[in-house]
Design an enzyme around this catalytic site. Structure first.
Site, PDB file in Angstrom:
ATOM      1  N   ASP A   1      -2.590  -6.561  13.691  1.00  0.00           N
ATOM      2  CA  ASP A   1      -3.203  -6.288  14.800  1.00  0.00           C
ATOM      3  C   ASP A   1      -4.408  -7.102  14.796  1.00  0.00           C
ATOM      4  OD1 ASP A   1      -4.004  -4.104  12.641  1.00  0.00           O
ATOM      5  OD2 ASP A   1      -5.615  -4.044  13.598  1.00  0.00           O
TER       6      ASP A   1
ATOM      7  N   ARG B   1       6.919  -5.819  12.919  1.00  0.00           N
ATOM      8  CA  ARG B   1       6.099  -5.230  11.792  1.00  0.00           C
ATOM      9  C   ARG B   1       7.266  -5.527  10.526  1.00  0.00           C
ATOM     10  NH1 ARG B   1       2.874  -1.858  14.213  1.00  0.00           N
ATOM     11  NH2 ARG B   1       4.157  -0.004  13.754  1.00  0.00           N
TER      12      ARG B   1
ATOM     13  N   GLY C   1       0.762  -1.278  -0.060  1.00  0.00           N
ATOM     14  CA  GLY C   1       0.051  -0.139   0.042  1.00  0.00           C
ATOM     15  C   GLY C   1       0.837   1.255   0.037  1.00  0.00           C
TER      16      GLY C   1
HETATM   17  N1  HPA Z   1      -9.108  -2.684   9.054  1.00  0.00           N
HETATM   18  C1  HPA Z   1      -8.623  -2.385   7.814  1.00  0.00           C
HETATM   19  N2  HPA Z   1      -7.676  -2.590   7.264  1.00  0.00           N
HETATM   20  C2  HPA Z   1      -6.436  -2.969   8.172  1.00  0.00           C
HETATM   21  C3  HPA Z   1      -6.586  -3.212   9.498  1.00  0.00           C
HETATM   22  C4  HPA Z   1      -8.021  -3.107  10.068  1.00  0.00           C
HETATM   23  O1  HPA Z   1      -8.423  -3.246  11.289  1.00  0.00           O
HETATM   24  N3  HPA Z   1      -5.562  -3.716  10.054  1.00  0.00           N
HETATM   25  C5  HPA Z   1      -4.604  -3.464   9.053  1.00  0.00           C
HETATM   26  N4  HPA Z   1      -5.197  -3.161   8.278  1.00  0.00           N
END
Ligand code: HPA
Length: 247
Positions: free
Chosen positions: A216, A229, A24
């Site tokens: 997460d 990470r 990203g």
């Molecule tokens: N939501 C959307 N995208 C993400 C999240 C999340 O909780 N964690 C890492 N990318």
């Protein structure tokens, strides 16, 4: 394929390899190019969306950022598939886990991507489209994940249009509201891009796969440290690059 350069990619089809890795974050794209590829050339920098082509173990591979969300990856992947002759896109990103057996730092391979986005409406389908990855890419990724000894899971992910959700009664609004119903359907994790990428690939007759590291956990609140990470990202990169060159 005369539609290049595009408003978003100032390059020519020859500038890109057949396979493009898409993180990203533009800085991640630069990191991958500088740390994993040889003989790199910056092939795009419109809006700072850095695209590089180089070689990995002697084979040409490109890496370019997708930005965040389906609209952003929708633009870049559409142009790469339809105007730059790219055949395979491997998204390499992060996701939040919504199943107890999926732990932070695990890798999830998005066999299917559910979504709350309306991206699919453009196709005017008389039903529900099931956005799936390329089996060819998935098969290679699984083979390589086993070789690398990674903890990984294959299944459904959710490509959400919202990172922050307005949600009565849940203080931070972000987690359980979105997670709850999808969790019951066995969806592994939430990210924000795969479904758009898979639909563009399907429409163009090309191949795509989303490989995500769990950054997460939405059920436990557990998060990875910056160092974790970085390390798990490095494992995911190796997996994506090995998959890219086994195509
Ligand atoms: N939501 C959307 N995208 C993400 C999240 C999340 O909780 N964690 C890492 N990318």
């Amino acid at each position: 394929m005369a539609n290049y350069p595009t408003p978003h990619i100032k390059a020519s089809p020859e500038d890109f390899a057949e396979t493009v890795l898409m993180p990203g974050d533009p800085l991640r794209s630069k990191f991958i190019a500088e740390n994993f590829l040889q003989d790199i050339v910056l092939v795009n920098n419109v809006r700072g969306v850095q695209g590089y082509t180089g070689t990995y173990k002697g084979q040409r591979v490109s890496v370019m950022a997708s930005g965040m969300g389906i609209p952003s990856i929708g633009i870049y992947s559409y142009e790469l598939f339809n105007f730059f002759g790219v055949e395979n896109i491997l998204r390499v990103g992060s996701a939040g886990a919504i199943q107890p057996d999926i732990k932070v730092r695990d890798v999830v391979l998005g066999m299917g991507a559910c979504t709350n986005s309306h991206f699919v409406d453009q196709y005017h389908l008389p039903g529900t489209f099931s956005a799936t990855c390329s089996f060819k890419l998935l098969e290679k990724a699984v083979e390589n994940a086993r070789k690398l000894g990674l903890r990984f899971h294959v299944g459904n992910i959710l490509s959400s249009d919202t990172f922050y959700n307005d949600n009565e009664g849940v203080p931070d609004g972000s987690a359980m509201y979105t997670a709850g119903a999808w969790n019951k359907m066995g969806v592994m994790a939430i990210e924000m891009e795969a479904a758009g990428l898979y639909m563009n690939a399907a429409r163009a007759g090309k191949n795509a796969l989303a490989i995500c590291t769990i950054s997460d956990h939405l059920l436990t609140g557990e998060e990875t440290t910056a160092e974790e990470r970085q390390n798990s990202f490095t494992d995911m990169m190796k997996l994506a690059l090995e998959t890219a060159i086994s195509m």
